[in-house]
Design an enzyme around this catalytic site. Structure first.
Site, PDB file in Angstrom:
ATOM      1  N   GLY A  95     -12.658  30.704  37.149  1.00  0.00           N
ATOM      2  CA  GLY A  95     -12.183  30.748  35.772  1.00  0.00           C
ATOM      3  C   GLY A  95     -10.931  29.907  35.556  1.00  0.00           C
ATOM      4  N   TYR A 131     -18.246  21.576  30.658  1.00  0.00           N
ATOM      5  CA  TYR A 131     -17.647  21.309  29.349  1.00  0.00           C
ATOM      6  C   TYR A 131     -18.544  21.798  28.214  1.00  0.00           C
ATOM      7  CZ  TYR A 131     -14.417  18.403  32.016  1.00  0.00           C
ATOM      8  OH  TYR A 131     -13.491  17.948  32.915  1.00  0.00           O
TER       9      TYR A 131
END
Length: 157
Positions: A95, A131
Site C-alpha cells: 500500500g 495506475y
C-alpha cells in the site's frame, strides 16, 4: 504501519540511492549522471526545483516520490508533475505506492491545483495496471517530447 513525510537535507543519500534503484529497475542506470552537490542544491537549496516525500513502512524508508509544480494555463491553476516514484521490491503490495500517490493528490488539492501527471515507460505494464486501479489514465492525443544536449545548447544560442 505506513507513514509519509517530507524529505530533508539529511535524507539526501537515501534519495540518491532510491534514484539509482529506480533507474536500475527502469533499465536506465547508465543515464544517472547527477553530481551530488548539484542535486542537493536543487532539492534543498535557496530555490528548490523539486520536492521529495519519503514513504516508510514500520519506520523503515521503503520508497519515495520526487515531484515539482506545473501550471495549466487552460485551467489557470497549478499542478504537480511526478518525476519519480519508487517502492522497494519487499514493500510492493504493502500500500506504500498508493499512499505516496495519495499524499501527492492531497498536495494538489491543498494547493488549489488542477492535476497530478506523470509519464510511464511503454513496457511497464505492472505500473500501468497499478495506475489504472487508482483511477489514472493515459492522456489521449499527446506525445512526450524532449530537447537536451547539443540541440538544447544550439537553440539557446
Amino acid at each position: 504501519m505506513i507513514t509519509i513525510r517530507a524529505a530533508g537535507p539529511e535524507d539526501f543519500d537515501l534519495i540518491a540511492s532510491f534514484i539509482r534503484k529506480l533507474a536500475d529497475y527502469e533499465k536506465l542506470l547508465h543515464e544517472v549522471v547527477f553530481d551530488d552537490e548539484t542535486l542537493r542544491r536543487h532539492l534543498f537549496g535557496d530555490r528548490p526545483a523539486a520536492e521529495v516525500i519519503i514513504g516508510e513502512v514500520d519506520g523503515a524508508p521503503k520508497g519515495f516520490s520526487l515531484f515539482f509544480q506545473t501550471f495549466s494555463t487552460f485551467e489557470g491553476k497549478p499542478g504537480i508533475w511526478l518525476e519519480d516514484l519508487f517502492v522497494e521490491p519487499d514493500a510492493r503490495g504493502s500500500g506504500l505506492g498508493r499512499a505516496l500517490l495519495s499524499k501527492l493528490a492531497s498536495l494538489v488539492v491543498e494547493r488549489g491545483g488542477a492535476r497530478l501527471e506523470w509519464a510511464v515507460l511503454d513496457w511497464n505494464e505492472l505500473g500501468k495496471g497499478f495506475y489504472r486501479t487508482i483511477g489514472a489514465a493515459p492522456v489521449e492525443g499527446w506525445e512526450r517530447w524532449r530537447m537536451e544536449g547539443d540541440s538544447l545548447r544550439s537553440l539557446a544560442g
